[in-house]
Motif scaffolding. Sequence first.
Motif, PDB file in Angstrom:
ATOM      1  N   SER A 104      44.577  36.193  32.553  1.00 37.08           N
ATOM      2  CA  SER A 104      45.544  35.475  31.724  1.00 37.08           C
ATOM      3  C   SER A 104      44.774  34.576  30.782  1.00 37.08           C
ATOM      4  O   SER A 104      43.678  34.139  31.083  1.00 37.08           O
ATOM      5  N   SER A 105      45.335  34.304  29.641  1.00 34.41           N
ATOM      6  CA  SER A 105      44.629  33.536  28.621  1.00 34.41           C
ATOM      7  C   SER A 105      44.492  32.074  28.993  1.00 34.41           C
ATOM      8  O   SER A 105      43.569  31.397  28.543  1.00 34.41           O
ATOM      9  N   ASN A 106      45.385  31.528  29.808  1.00 35.97           N
ATOM     10  CA  ASN A 106      45.315  30.113  30.156  1.00 35.97           C
ATOM     11  C   ASN A 106      44.482  29.853  31.396  1.00 35.97           C
ATOM     12  O   ASN A 106      44.302  28.707  31.802  1.00 35.97           O
ATOM     13  N   GLY A 107      43.960  30.900  32.046  1.00 32.60           N
ATOM     14  CA  GLY A 107      43.073  30.697  33.197  1.00 32.60           C
ATOM     15  C   GLY A 107      43.787  30.442  34.496  1.00 32.60           C
ATOM     16  O   GLY A 107      43.163  30.090  35.485  1.00 32.60           O
ATOM     17  N   ASN A 108      45.116  30.607  34.560  1.00 34.35           N
ATOM     18  CA  ASN A 108      45.863  30.406  35.805  1.00 34.35           C
ATOM     19  C   ASN A 108      46.079  31.762  36.467  1.00 34.35           C
ATOM     20  O   ASN A 108      46.670  32.674  35.883  1.00 34.35           O
ATOM     21  N   TYR A 109      45.617  31.910  37.698  1.00 35.66           N
ATOM     22  CA  TYR A 109      45.654  33.186  38.377  1.00 35.66           C
ATOM     23  C   TYR A 109      46.559  33.086  39.597  1.00 35.66           C
ATOM     24  O   TYR A 109      46.608  32.055  40.271  1.00 35.66           O
ATOM     25  N   THR A 110      47.210  34.185  39.873  1.00 35.16           N
ATOM     26  CA  THR A 110      48.005  34.282  41.094  1.00 35.16           C
ATOM     27  C   THR A 110      47.063  34.507  42.275  1.00 35.16           C
ATOM     28  O   THR A 110      45.903  34.895  42.092  1.00 35.16           O
ATOM     29  N   PRO A 111      47.522  34.272  43.518  1.00 31.98           N
ATOM     30  CA  PRO A 111      46.649  34.519  44.681  1.00 31.98           C
ATOM     31  C   PRO A 111      46.115  35.942  44.733  1.00 31.98           C
ATOM     32  O   PRO A 111      44.960  36.169  45.089  1.00 31.98           O
ATOM     33  N   ASN A 112      46.951  36.927  44.390  1.00 29.49           N
ATOM     34  CA  ASN A 112      46.475  38.317  44.404  1.00 29.49           C
ATOM     35  C   ASN A 112      45.382  38.540  43.361  1.00 29.49           C
ATOM     36  O   ASN A 112      44.412  39.277  43.604  1.00 29.49           O
ATOM     37  N   GLN A 113      45.544  37.906  42.208  1.00 23.37           N
ATOM     38  CA  GLN A 113      44.525  38.045  41.170  1.00 23.37           C
ATOM     39  C   GLN A 113      43.221  37.376  41.596  1.00 23.37           C
ATOM     40  O   GLN A 113      42.134  37.900  41.365  1.00 23.37           O
ATOM     41  N   GLN A 114      43.309  36.209  42.222  1.00 21.95           N
ATOM     42  CA  GLN A 114      42.103  35.539  42.717  1.00 21.95           C
ATOM     43  C   GLN A 114      41.405  36.387  43.792  1.00 21.95           C
ATOM     44  O   GLN A 114      40.171  36.469  43.821  1.00 21.95           O
ATOM     45  N   LEU A 115      42.212  37.012  44.657  1.00 13.37           N
ATOM     46  CA  LEU A 115      41.627  37.867  45.688  1.00 13.37           C
ATOM     47  C   LEU A 115      40.932  39.074  45.062  1.00 13.37           C
ATOM     48  O   LEU A 115      39.849  39.482  45.502  1.00 13.37           O
ATOM     49  N   LEU A 116      41.522  39.616  44.020  1.00 11.98           N
ATOM     50  CA  LEU A 116      40.912  40.758  43.337  1.00 11.98           C
ATOM     51  C   LEU A 116      39.605  40.344  42.656  1.00 11.98           C
ATOM     52  O   LEU A 116      38.628  41.098  42.684  1.00 11.98           O
ATOM     53  N   ILE A 117      39.581  39.147  42.073  1.00 14.18           N
ATOM     54  CA  ILE A 117      38.358  38.647  41.440  1.00 14.18           C
ATOM     55  C   ILE A 117      37.264  38.479  42.486  1.00 14.18           C
ATOM     56  O   ILE A 117      36.108  38.871  42.282  1.00 14.18           O
ATOM     57  N   LEU A 118      37.613  37.895  43.631  1.00 13.17           N
ATOM     58  CA  LEU A 118      36.625  37.692  44.688  1.00 13.17           C
ATOM     59  C   LEU A 118      36.085  39.022  45.200  1.00 13.17           C
ATOM     60  O   LEU A 118      34.884  39.162  45.464  1.00 13.17           O
ATOM     61  N   HIS A 119      36.963  39.992  45.335  1.00 12.44           N
ATOM     62  CA  HIS A 119      36.522  41.316  45.777  1.00 12.44           C
ATOM     63  C   HIS A 119      35.577  41.934  44.746  1.00 12.44           C
ATOM     64  O   HIS A 119      34.580  42.587  45.104  1.00 12.44           O
TER      65      HIS A 119
END
Length: 288
Positions: A104-119
Amino acid sequence: MAASLSLQLWQRADRHRRLLLVACQGYLVLMALYDAWVWASKAGRLPSIYLPIYGLYLVVGALEMQFVHIVWHLQQRYRLLNRLKTQRDRLKAGVKYEKIRAYSSNGNYTPNQQLLILHSLCDIHAELYDAVDAVNSAYGFQILVHTLSIFLHCIISPYFFLLNLLYPMTYGQTDPAFLSLQLMWILIHVSKLFLVVQPCSATCNEAKKTGSIVVKLLNVELQLPMKRQLEVFAMQLIHRNVEFSAFGFCNLDFPLIASIAGAVTTYLVILIQFQNSDTGSTPNNPAN
C-alpha cells in the motif's frame, strides 16, 4: 520517496566500489611497470622470465577483484534485508527487493500482508545463504592459494627489504629506487590481504545482525502467526551461519590477519637471527 533515495545511495556506493576496484587493478599495472623499469635499469635489460610473472599478478588481481565485488554485493543485500525488518516498529518495505513489494502506498499493512512480507524475508535470507555457499564453493580453492601466496610474500618481501636496509655493505642494495620498490610491494601484499578479508568480515557481521533483529521482534507483542513465523526464522538463522572460508581451512575474517601478522613476525625474527649468525655481523656493523 524513501525507496528512491535509498536506491540512489546504493547505486552511488556501487559505482564508488567499482571505481575503487578499477583503481586497485590500475595500481597493480603501474607497479608492474615500475618494477620492470627498476630491474631493467639495474641489469641493463629486463629478464624475460619476469613477463609471465607480471601477467600472472594481473590475472590473480582480476580474480581477487571479482571475488571482492561479489562479496560486497552480498553485504549490501544483507544490509537491505536488515533494513526491511528494522524500519520503524513494523515490517515495512522501505526498499524494494525482488519478491518484496509495497502493498500500500501509505505503508499500513494488514496482518496477513505483514506475515507474507516476513515469509518473503525468510526466503530471501535462505537464498542469500545459498549464494554465500556458492561463492565459497566457486572461489574457496583460489582464495586458499591466494592467501598462502600473500602469507609467503609477507615473509619474503620484508625479509629482503630488511636485509638490504640493515646490511647494505653485505648485500650492496642501497639504491633508493630499489628499496622503495620493495617497500611498495610489501604494502601491496598487505593491502591485498585486507581487500579480501574486510568485505568478508563485514558481510558476516551484517548477516549476524539479522539474528539480533529477529530476537528483538520476538520480544514484541505480536499475533500468534507472526510469532510462529519469527520462531521459524530464528531456527533458520541458527542452522545457517554465514561464513566465508578459504576452502574450509580458515575463515576469512580479521582474526586471520592477526594470526598471519603474528606468524610473519615470528618467521622474520628467526630469519634475521639466522642471518646474524651466518654473517657474523650485526645490523649496520658488518664484520671485517
